[in-house]
Design a protein around this motif. Structure first.
Motif, PDB file in Angstrom:
ATOM      1  N   ALA A  56       0.882  -1.221  -0.085  1.00 38.03           N
ATOM      2  CA  ALA A  56      -0.038   0.052  -0.039  1.00 38.03           C
ATOM      3  C   ALA A  56       1.011   1.208  -0.117  1.00 38.03           C
ATOM      4  N   SER A  57       0.508   2.105  -1.112  1.00 35.76           N
ATOM      5  CA  SER A  57       1.304   3.348  -1.104  1.00 35.76           C
ATOM      6  C   SER A  57       0.176   4.392  -1.129  1.00 35.76           C
ATOM      7  N   THR A  58       0.285   5.122   0.123  1.00 39.85           N
ATOM      8  CA  THR A  58      -0.989   6.224   0.208  1.00 39.85           C
ATOM      9  C   THR A  58      -0.451   7.549   0.741  1.00 39.85           C
ATOM     10  N   ILE A  59      -1.196   8.382   0.617  1.00 40.53           N
ATOM     11  CA  ILE A  59      -0.820   9.659   1.239  1.00 40.53           C
ATOM     12  C   ILE A  59      -1.948  10.408   1.641  1.00 40.53           C
ATOM     13  N   ARG A  60      -1.704  11.156   3.066  1.00 40.95           N
ATOM     14  CA  ARG A  60      -3.034  11.703   3.782  1.00 40.95           C
ATOM     15  C   ARG A  60      -2.726  13.183   3.989  1.00 40.95           C
ATOM     16  N   LEU A  61      -3.739  13.910   3.483  1.00 39.97           N
ATOM     17  CA  LEU A  61      -3.725  15.341   3.606  1.00 39.97           C
ATOM     18  C   LEU A  61      -4.917  15.602   4.830  1.00 39.97           C
ATOM     19  N   GLY A  62      -4.316  16.321   5.706  1.00 36.54           N
ATOM     20  CA  GLY A  62      -5.223  17.044   6.775  1.00 36.54           C
ATOM     21  C   GLY A  62      -5.353  18.412   6.882  1.00 36.54           C
ATOM     22  N   LEU A  63      -6.261  19.052   6.662  1.00 28.11           N
ATOM     23  CA  LEU A  63      -6.604  20.419   6.929  1.00 28.11           C
ATOM     24  C   LEU A  63      -7.238  20.911   8.044  1.00 28.11           C
ATOM     25  N   LYS A  64      -6.862  21.758   8.777  1.00 24.37           N
ATOM     26  CA  LYS A  64      -7.409  22.269  10.100  1.00 24.37           C
ATOM     27  C   LYS A  64      -7.633  23.696  10.163  1.00 24.37           C
ATOM     28  N   ALA A  65      -8.883  23.957  10.928  1.00 22.04           N
ATOM     29  CA  ALA A  65      -8.982  25.514  11.096  1.00 22.04           C
ATOM     30  C   ALA A  65      -9.783  25.665  12.533  1.00 22.04           C
ATOM     31  N   LYS A  66      -9.397  26.588  12.926  1.00 17.12           N
ATOM     32  CA  LYS A  66      -9.824  26.856  14.465  1.00 17.12           C
ATOM     33  C   LYS A  66     -10.180  28.335  14.605  1.00 17.12           C
ATOM     34  N   ALA A  67     -11.476  28.601  15.363  1.00  9.21           N
ATOM     35  CA  ALA A  67     -12.148  29.937  15.263  1.00  9.21           C
ATOM     36  C   ALA A  67     -12.050  29.990  16.937  1.00  9.21           C
ATOM     37  N   ASN A  68     -11.266  31.107  17.459  1.00 16.57           N
ATOM     38  CA  ASN A  68     -11.213  31.414  18.692  1.00 16.57           C
ATOM     39  C   ASN A  68     -12.012  32.821  19.037  1.00 16.57           C
ATOM     40  N   VAL A  69     -13.126  32.612  20.073  1.00 14.84           N
ATOM     41  CA  VAL A  69     -14.076  33.637  20.307  1.00 14.84           C
ATOM     42  C   VAL A  69     -13.766  34.036  21.849  1.00 14.84           C
ATOM     43  N   GLY A  70     -13.013  35.047  22.029  1.00 16.51           N
ATOM     44  CA  GLY A  70     -12.787  35.428  23.435  1.00 16.51           C
ATOM     45  C   GLY A  70     -11.963  34.528  24.123  1.00 16.51           C
ATOM     46  N   ASP A  71     -11.808  34.170  25.462  1.00 16.54           N
ATOM     47  CA  ASP A  71     -10.972  33.480  25.901  1.00 16.54           C
ATOM     48  C   ASP A  71     -11.641  32.133  26.245  1.00 16.54           C
ATOM     49  N   TYR A  72     -12.961  31.953  26.054  1.00 15.38           N
ATOM     50  CA  TYR A  72     -13.506  30.524  26.377  1.00 15.38           C
ATOM     51  C   TYR A  72     -14.218  29.767  25.149  1.00 15.38           C
ATOM     52  N   PHE A  73     -14.665  30.404  24.383  1.00 11.72           N
ATOM     53  CA  PHE A  73     -15.314  29.660  23.350  1.00 11.72           C
ATOM     54  C   PHE A  73     -14.436  29.467  21.899  1.00 11.72           C
ATOM     55  N   SER A  74     -14.524  28.338  21.291  1.00 11.46           N
ATOM     56  CA  SER A  74     -13.892  28.293  20.115  1.00 11.46           C
ATOM     57  C   SER A  74     -14.607  27.102  19.115  1.00 11.46           C
ATOM     58  N   GLY A  75     -14.153  27.074  17.870  1.00 12.12           N
ATOM     59  CA  GLY A  75     -14.835  26.059  16.902  1.00 12.12           C
ATOM     60  C   GLY A  75     -13.776  25.310  16.296  1.00 12.12           C
ATOM     61  N   PHE A  76     -13.627  24.093  16.051  1.00 15.22           N
ATOM     62  CA  PHE A  76     -12.628  23.607  15.289  1.00 15.22           C
ATOM     63  C   PHE A  76     -13.265  22.604  14.189  1.00 15.22           C
ATOM     64  N   ALA A  77     -12.504  22.572  13.139  1.00 13.20           N
ATOM     65  CA  ALA A  77     -12.776  21.670  12.099  1.00 13.20           C
ATOM     66  C   ALA A  77     -11.565  21.329  11.178  1.00 13.20           C
ATOM     67  N   GLU A  78     -11.427  19.851  11.073  1.00 16.33           N
ATOM     68  CA  GLU A  78     -10.520  19.057  10.385  1.00 16.33           C
ATOM     69  C   GLU A  78     -11.094  18.038   9.234  1.00 16.33           C
ATOM     70  N   PHE A  79     -10.442  18.497   8.031  1.00 10.84           N
ATOM     71  CA  PHE A  79     -10.919  17.775   7.082  1.00 10.84           C
ATOM     72  C   PHE A  79      -9.635  16.779   6.605  1.00 10.84           C
ATOM     73  N   GLU A  80     -10.056  15.479   6.298  1.00 12.00           N
ATOM     74  CA  GLU A  80      -8.879  14.638   5.774  1.00 12.00           C
ATOM     75  C   GLU A  80      -9.211  13.948   4.650  1.00 12.00           C
ATOM     76  N   ALA A  81      -8.192  13.676   3.713  1.00 11.99           N
ATOM     77  CA  ALA A  81      -8.432  12.885   2.458  1.00 11.99           C
ATOM     78  C   ALA A  81      -6.997  12.234   2.284  1.00 11.99           C
ATOM     79  N   VAL A  82      -7.419  10.798   1.970  1.00 13.50           N
ATOM     80  CA  VAL A  82      -6.638   9.784   1.507  1.00 13.50           C
ATOM     81  C   VAL A  82      -6.391   9.342   0.399  1.00 13.50           C
ATOM     82  N   GLU A  83      -5.292   9.243  -0.509  1.00 10.71           N
ATOM     83  CA  GLU A  83      -5.391   8.922  -1.755  1.00 10.71           C
ATOM     84  C   GLU A  83      -4.374   7.627  -2.096  1.00 10.71           C
ATOM     85  N   GLN A  84      -4.902   6.835  -2.657  1.00  6.96           N
ATOM     86  CA  GLN A  84      -4.192   5.496  -2.930  1.00  6.96           C
ATOM     87  C   GLN A  84      -3.253   5.851  -4.173  1.00  6.96           C
ATOM     88  N   LEU A  85      -1.989   5.532  -4.081  1.00  8.07           N
ATOM     89  CA  LEU A  85      -0.873   5.754  -5.111  1.00  8.07           C
ATOM     90  C   LEU A  85      -0.784   4.302  -5.820  1.00  8.07           C
TER      91      LEU A  85
END
Length: 406
Positions: A56-85
């Motif tokens: 198996a020859s594979t490659i993984r890409l992960g993209l992450k984003a975080k939104a911080n709202v003040g000192d206490y609140f945040s939102g986080f997202a991570e997208f992942e993609a795997v491709e077979q070579l």
């Protein structure tokens, strides 16, 4: 590591999180907003030989984003993609990646939202709540794991809470209503709906270690034989001595059938590890039991990653003929390679036996090297070797990966 690309400003924020209830929208006004972004790439080549050979020859890409709202609140997202070579391996439950006769390597191609949650957290680290899709690692991953060695990580839809009510005491609780397995959404068994809970209570004792008690209460909707309640205690010891440290891990758990499980389950789990650390190298001897009395009455860990062999042959507690369960004796050494601080190693020797019955399953060897001497880059090699006796066939699994974060 996430990078902050915009300065804090006063603005309303629309945080969108995909979680157990679908779409969660929170409009937070008059709060400081900052955005952070990160990405990572991981290429891996894996070779698995047991009768036939998969590559198996594979490659993984992960993209992450975080939104911080003040000192206490945040939102986080991570997208992942795997491709077979290449397509020289078997993912049996993904229709276009099923290659009968080839050994299984659980790295299908595909893409998905791996994480998407909203969070409320105390900046002092004393309280945290998350709602949505998230990766969860409970203790050492024996009962709930991200399965981070696979290209597509395991994550969960649900709610988690972590709190430190007093110094040294830590409480974790989680509700899970879906497991998103490493096989991905296109696999026939890539998703598992559930109504499950877990808790973990740990107390740190100075110069001695951490004592924990936990419960993992699994109730599956369409996989009732995985519905079990597990309760356990775990002690992780580290006691400084004159120039060295005494190391110990002691764990005991019981498991019973739950929900609509048609099987009678009355099983237990034991782990005993004793050792010492000198300089940067730790040496341990261990004993691990996953009890088994029949094909259906045995200890199971359906949300775990593989233990007791990098070959992944013991991901499921075995039952063969009159032999059931798994009893493992092991010795290992792990730490930094002398003179090269950026290079770490692991060596483990195993002896496998049945719990019920007198079968000797075989012996195993794990080797690992990992180098982190280059900025933002990890290079790793892993080898699992299994010498069969009365279970499976001789097997070798090896992999090499290169990971880069930016």
């Amino acid at each position: 590591m996430l990078k902050t690309l915009s300065k804090a400003s006063r603005a309303p924020l629309l945080v969108i999180g995909v979680g157990c209830a679908g779409l969660l929208i929170s409009d937070v006004s008059n709060a400081q907003l900052s955005m952070e972004y990160a990405a990572d790439l991981r290429y891996r080549y894996e070779w698995f030989d047991i009768d036939e050979t998969s590559k198996a020859s594979t490659i993984r890409l992960g993209l992450k984003a975080k939104a911080n709202v003040g000192d206490y609140f945040s939102g986080f997202a991570e997208f992942e993609a795997v491709e077979q070579l290449n397509n020289g391996y078997n993912v049996p439950t993904v229709p276009d990646q099923n290659k009968p006769g080839y050994p299984v390597i659980a790295d299908p191609s595909g893409s998905e939202m791996n994480q998407a949650y909203v969070q409320y957290a105390d900046p002092a680290g004393l309280f945290q709540m998350r709602a949505g899709r998230q990766e969860i690692m409970l203790n050492n991953g024996r009962f709930i794991s991200t399965s981070g060695l696979r290209q597509n990580h395991q994550s969960f839809n649900g709610f988690t809470l972590t709190t430190v009510p007093v110094a040294g005491l830590k409480l974790e609780y989680g509700y899970l209503n879906r497991a998103l397995r490493v096989l991905g959404e296109r696999a026939s068994n890539g998703r598992a709906d559930m109504d499950s809970h877990f808790y973990n209570l740990g107390y740190q004792i100075d110069n001695l270690g951490t004592l924990k008690t936990y419960g993992v209460l699994l109730d599956y909707d369409s996989e009732p034989t995985n519905s079990v309640d597990t309760y356990g205690v775990r002690f992780e010891g580290s006691s400084p001595m004159a120039g060295w440290q005494l190391l110990s891990t002691l764990e005991y758990a019981i498991q019973r059938d739950a929900g609509h499980n048609p099987n009678h389950v009355d099983a237990e789990y034991q782990l005993l590890e004793l050792g010492f650390q000198v300089s940067d190298i730790a040496y341990r001897a261990g004993y691990n039991l996953l009890s088994g009395e029949s094909l259906t009455n045995k200890f199971i860990t359906p949300l775990s990653h593989s233990f007791n062999s990098l070959t992944e042959l013991f991901l499921v507690n075995p039952s063969v003929g009159d032999n059931h369960g798994l009893e493992v004796f092991s010795v290992n050494a792990a730490g930094k390679v002398p003179g090269v601080d950026a290079l770490t190693f692991l060596t483990v020797l195993y002896d496998y036996n049945a719990d019920t019955g007198d079968a000797h399953y075989g012996n195993g060897l794990d080797l690992m090297l990992e180098y982190k001497g280059l900025s933002k880059t990890t290079i790793s090699w892993r080898l699992g070797r299994y010498w069969a006796d009365e279970l499976n066939d001789d097997a070798t699994r090896t992999s090499v990966y290169l990971a880069y974060s930016f």
